[in-house]
Design an enzyme around this catalytic site. Structure first.
Site, mmCIF file in Angstrom:
data_model
loop_
_atom_site.group_PDB
_atom_site.id
_atom_site.type_symbol
_atom_site.label_atom_id
_atom_site.label_comp_id
_atom_site.label_asym_id
_atom_site.label_seq_id
_atom_site.Cartn_x
_atom_site.Cartn_y
_atom_site.Cartn_z
ATOM 1 N N THR A 112 0.737 -1.204 -0.069
ATOM 2 C CA THR A 112 -0.027 -0.061 -0.255
ATOM 3 C C THR A 112 0.863 1.298 -0.091
ATOM 4 O O THR A 112 0.352 2.200 -0.810
ATOM 5 C CB THR A 112 -1.025 -0.162 1.208
ATOM 6 N N LYS A 116 -6.469 5.304 5.157
ATOM 7 C CA LYS A 116 -5.107 4.783 5.991
ATOM 8 C C LYS A 116 -4.189 5.999 5.488
ATOM 9 O O LYS A 116 -4.421 6.673 4.885
ATOM 10 C CB LYS A 116 -4.609 3.648 5.177
ATOM 11 N N HIS A 157 -8.492 -8.873 1.864
ATOM 12 C CA HIS A 157 -7.865 -9.515 2.720
ATOM 13 C C HIS A 157 -8.816 -10.551 3.639
ATOM 14 O O HIS A 157 -8.262 -11.547 4.054
ATOM 15 C CB HIS A 157 -7.186 -8.555 3.529
ATOM 16 N N ASP A 200 -3.469 1.173 -5.620
ATOM 17 C CA ASP A 200 -2.048 1.068 -5.144
ATOM 18 C C ASP A 200 -1.270 -0.041 -5.370
ATOM 19 O O ASP A 200 -0.073 -0.314 -5.418
ATOM 20 C CB ASP A 200 -2.154 1.314 -3.562
ATOM 21 N N HIS A 201 -2.100 -1.301 -5.576
ATOM 22 C CA HIS A 201 -1.631 -2.395 -6.102
ATOM 23 C C HIS A 201 -2.788 -3.306 -6.416
ATOM 24 O O HIS A 201 -3.699 -2.912 -6.362
ATOM 25 C CB HIS A 201 -0.718 -2.900 -4.936
ATOM 26 N N HIS A 229 -1.822 -9.238 -1.162
ATOM 27 C CA HIS A 229 -1.097 -8.814 -2.326
ATOM 28 C C HIS A 229 0.657 -8.795 -1.873
ATOM 29 O O HIS A 229 1.039 -9.181 -0.889
ATOM 30 C CB HIS A 229 -1.540 -7.404 -2.690
HETATM 31 ZN ZN ZN Z 1 -3.144 -1.552 -0.228
#
Ligand code: ZN
Length: 545
Positions: free
Chosen positions: A74, A162, A294, A335-336, A479
Site C-alpha cells: 500500500t 489509511k 484480505h 495502489d496495487h 498482495h
Molecule cells: Zn493497499
C-alpha cells in the site's frame, strides 16, 4: 496547454458536435485510489458498472496500468501515484523496512528494527507500532507540493482510510490531511485542535455506520458469485451481516469509503476547492476494497457487493462535483492489485495456488548462521521468508559477504522461493525502461530498490504462493508479490469534453503525475521523475509538452 485546447476543440468539431465545449483547464484535480483494485477485478466487473466507474470509463482508459515495482504494498503504491517516481527514487520501498542501526525499543521490549513508511521514528518514545505519522520518508515532491511551489494559492487536501494513503498522495506541504484511526478521522500530531466541521460530519457518518450497520442488498449481478468456499473454521464467499459496534468490520465495508467521501465532499464545499485563484488537489484514498480482499478474498460475493457500492458512491460524488460547476479532472487508479485466496483459486482451475509453509523460517536460518560464525543473533533481520532481509550490525565487515552468500543459499533452498536478489545485483542494473509488462523479475526488484533503505537480500516467492500460512488467521488473502496479478491496476482519466479511447498496452502509475501536470501547464523538469506524460487527446494534438 494551448495545444491541448486547440486539438481537443478540433477533434470535437471534426466529430460534428458543433456546440460541444473543449476541455477547460481544470480548477480541481481529483486523484482517487481504490486500495487493491486490481486490473483483474476492474475487468471482471466493468460491464456491470453504471455509476462513477462507468463515468470514468467514458474517459481515457488504461486497463493495464502497472504499479511496476516488486514490493506491491500500500505505501509504495500510493507513493507512485502523485509523485511520478518509483520507490527506487521516492524511497518508499515497502510498508515497513528495517534499520539495523536502530536502538529504539519496540512494543515487545526488544530493539525495534522496523521502520513504518509514514512515521517519524526520530520522535522519542515511538516505535513502528505506536508511531507518529509523517511524510518524512517520502524523498520527492508530490503533485500538490509542486503546484504549491509554483502557485502558493493552490490548496492540497487528502482524505483516506489509511494514513499511508493520505500522506503519500498529499506530500510535504498539504493543507488538510485526514485518515481513519480506529474511532475517527485524525491528522498530523503537530496540527492540534478540533477537526473542521466537514471531518466532524464524516466522523458522524462513520459512527452511525458502526453503531447501526445496514447490510447491503445483494445486487442481482452478484448472486452467481455469492456461494461459500470452506476455510479453516468457517467459509468465505457469501455476504454476511455486520454486527452493531464492529469497528473492524466497518473498515471492510463500503460504509468506510462512504465516510471518506463524506469528508472529501465536506472539505470540497467548506474550503471552496476549485473556486480559488489557482488549481487545487483533492486526493481520496478508498481503503475498504483492500480490507474486503484480505478478509474474504477477491472472487466472492463480498467483493462483488463492494465494487457495486464504490461505483454508486463515486457516481454520487461526481454528480455533486458536476452540480458545483467547478471544472475538474479525475485520475483513478489503485495502489496495487491482488488475487484470490488459494482455497478458492484451487477450486477455480488454478490447482497450483498454495500457502507458504512455516518452515524453514528466517529465525532458523539466522540461528544456524549465528552458530556457524560465532556471531550473537539475530544475524538476519526481516519479517520471514519474504521481502527484504537485512544483516545485523554484529556481523564483522570481513564476514559480511560470506554470511550473505550462506543466507542466500539457505533461503533459495525453500521450496516456495522463486529467487533471491542481492544488493550488489540490484545496484548493478539500470532503472528499467520499456513496457512494465515485459520487465524481468530483476527489473521489478530494481524499481523497488533504494540503496539507503533496501536490505542485503530481497526474496521473491513463487507465483500463486500466498505468504499467509493458514486460512484461519484473520486475513485469508494478500498482495505484495512481484507477480503481475499484484502489479496490474487500471488507470482511468476523465474530464468533461475528453474524448474516449482505451489503450490496452502497459503504462505505469508513475505516468499519472506528468499527465495531470500537463493538464494545468505545470512544468516538470526533465530527469526529476520516472514517469512520462500520457497523451489523452484521441486523434491529432496532445496535452503533453
Ligand atoms: Zn493497499
Amino acid at each position: 496547454m494551448k495545444r491541448f485546447l486547440a486539438a481537443a476543440l478540433g477533434a470535437t468539431l471534426a466529430s460534428g458536435m458543433a456546440h460541444a465545449q473543449a476541455p477547460a483547464t481544470p480548477k480541481l484535480i481529483v486523484a482517487i485510489s481504490i486500495d487493491q483494485y486490481s486490473s483483474d477485478i476492474f475487468n471482471e466487473y466493468r460491464a456491470q458498472m453504471t455509476g462513477g466507474i462507468k463515468r470514468l470509463m467514458d474517459g481515457v482508459v488504461f486497463p493495464s496500468g502497472f504499479q511496476s515495482h516488486a514490493a506491491t504494498e500500500t505505501c509504495p503504491g500510493h507513493s507512485t501515484i502523485l509523485t511520478g517516481s518509483r520507490p527506487s527514487r521516492n524511497g518508499i520501498i515497502a510498508n515497513e523496512w528495517f534499520d539495523p542501526a536502530s536502538t529504539r525499543t519496540g512494543p515487545d521490549g526488544r530493539i525495534d528494527y522496523k521502520v513504518y513508511c509514514s512515521e517519524d521514528e526520530r520522535v522519542p518514545g515511538t516505535n513502528s507500532r505506536a508511531y507518529v505519522v509523517s511524510p518524512l520518508h517520502l524523498k520527492v515532491p508530490t503533485l500538490g507540493d509542486r503546484m504549491k511551489a509554483v502557485t502558493p494559492a493552490s490548496r492540497v487536501v487528502a482524505v483516506a482510510g489509511k494514513d499511508r494513503s493520505a500522506v503519500m498522495m498529499s506530500g510535504h506541504n498539504a493543507d488538510q490531511v485526514w485518515w481513519w484511526e480506529g474511532k475517527g478521522f485524525t491528522t498530523y500530531r503537530d496540527r492540534p485542535g478540533a477537526p473542521p466541521a466537514a471531518i466532524a460530519r464524516a466522523n458522524a457518518v462513520a459512527q452511525s455506520a458502526i453503531d447501526k450497520p445496514v447490510t447491503p442488498k445483494l445486487p442481482p449481478a452478484c448472486a452467481a458469485r455469492n456461494f461459500a468456499t470452506p476455510i479453516e473454521g468457517g467459509s468465505v464467499g457469501t455476504l454476511q451481516p455486520r454486527k452493531a459496534g464492529d469497528a473492524r468490520g466497518f473498515r471492510a465495508s463500503a460504509d468506510f469509503d462512504r465516510a471518506v467521501l463524506a469528508g472529501a465532499e465536506g472539505l470540497f464545499a467548506d474550503m471552496k476547492l476549485g473556486r480559488g485563484a489557482a488549481t487545487d488537489v483533492l486526493a481520496i484514498g478508498l481503503s475498504a476494497t483492500d480490507y474486503v480482499g484480505h478478509t474474504w478474498g477477491t472472487a466472492g460475493g463480498e467483493t462483488c457487493v463492494q465494487l457495486h457500492a464504490v461505483d454508486a458512491l463515486l457516481g454520487k460524488f461526481f454528480a455533486m462535483l458536476d452540480k458545483s460547476g467547478v471544472p475538474y479532472a479525475v485520475a483513478l487508479t489503485a495502489d496495487h492489485g491482488g488475487h484470490d485466496l488459494p482455497e478458492r483459486n484451487r477450486t477455480n482451475a488454478i490447482p497450483a495456488a498454495k500457502r507458504v509453509g512455516l518452515d524453514p523460517n528466517l529465525a532458523g536460518i539466522s540461528a544456524q548462521l549465528s552458530a556457524k560464525y560465532g556471531i550473537p543473533g539475530p544475524v538476519l533481520i526481516g519479517d520471514g521468508i519474504f521481502g527484504e532481509i537485512y544483516l545485523s550490525k554484529a556481523v564483522p565487515p570481513a564476514r559480511r559477504d560470506a554470511v550473505i552468500a550462506d543466507a542466500r543459499t539457505a533461503i533459495l533452498a525453500h521450496p516456495d522461493v522463486q529467487t533471491v536478489f542481492t544488493r550488489a545485483q540490484l545496484s548493478a542494473i539500470p532503472s528499467p525502461s520499456g513496457s512494465p509488462a515485459d520487465w524481468t523479475l530483476e527489473q521489478r526488484a530494481r524499481a523497488s530498490f533504494d540503496p539507503d533503505r533496501s536490505g542485503e537480500l530481497v526474496i521473491a516467492l513463487k507465483e500463486l504462493v500466498t505468504p499467509i500460512p493458514s486460512s484461519g488467521l484473520g486475513y485469508v488473502a494478500t498482495h505484495g508479490s512481484i507477480w503481475n496479478y499484484d502489479r496490474r491496476v487500471p488507470i482511468l482519466f476523465w474530464q468533461k469534453g475528453l474524448r474516449h479511447f482505451e489503450q490496452p498496452n502497459g503504462v505505469e502509475t508513475v505516468d499519472i503525475l506528468p499527465t495531470l501536470a500537463s493538464l494545468i501547464g505545470l512544468a516538470i523538469p526533465a530527469g526529476e521523475i520516472d514517469g512520462r506524460c500520457l497523451d489523452l487527446v484521441a486523434g491529432a494534438g496532445s496535452n503533453c509538452p
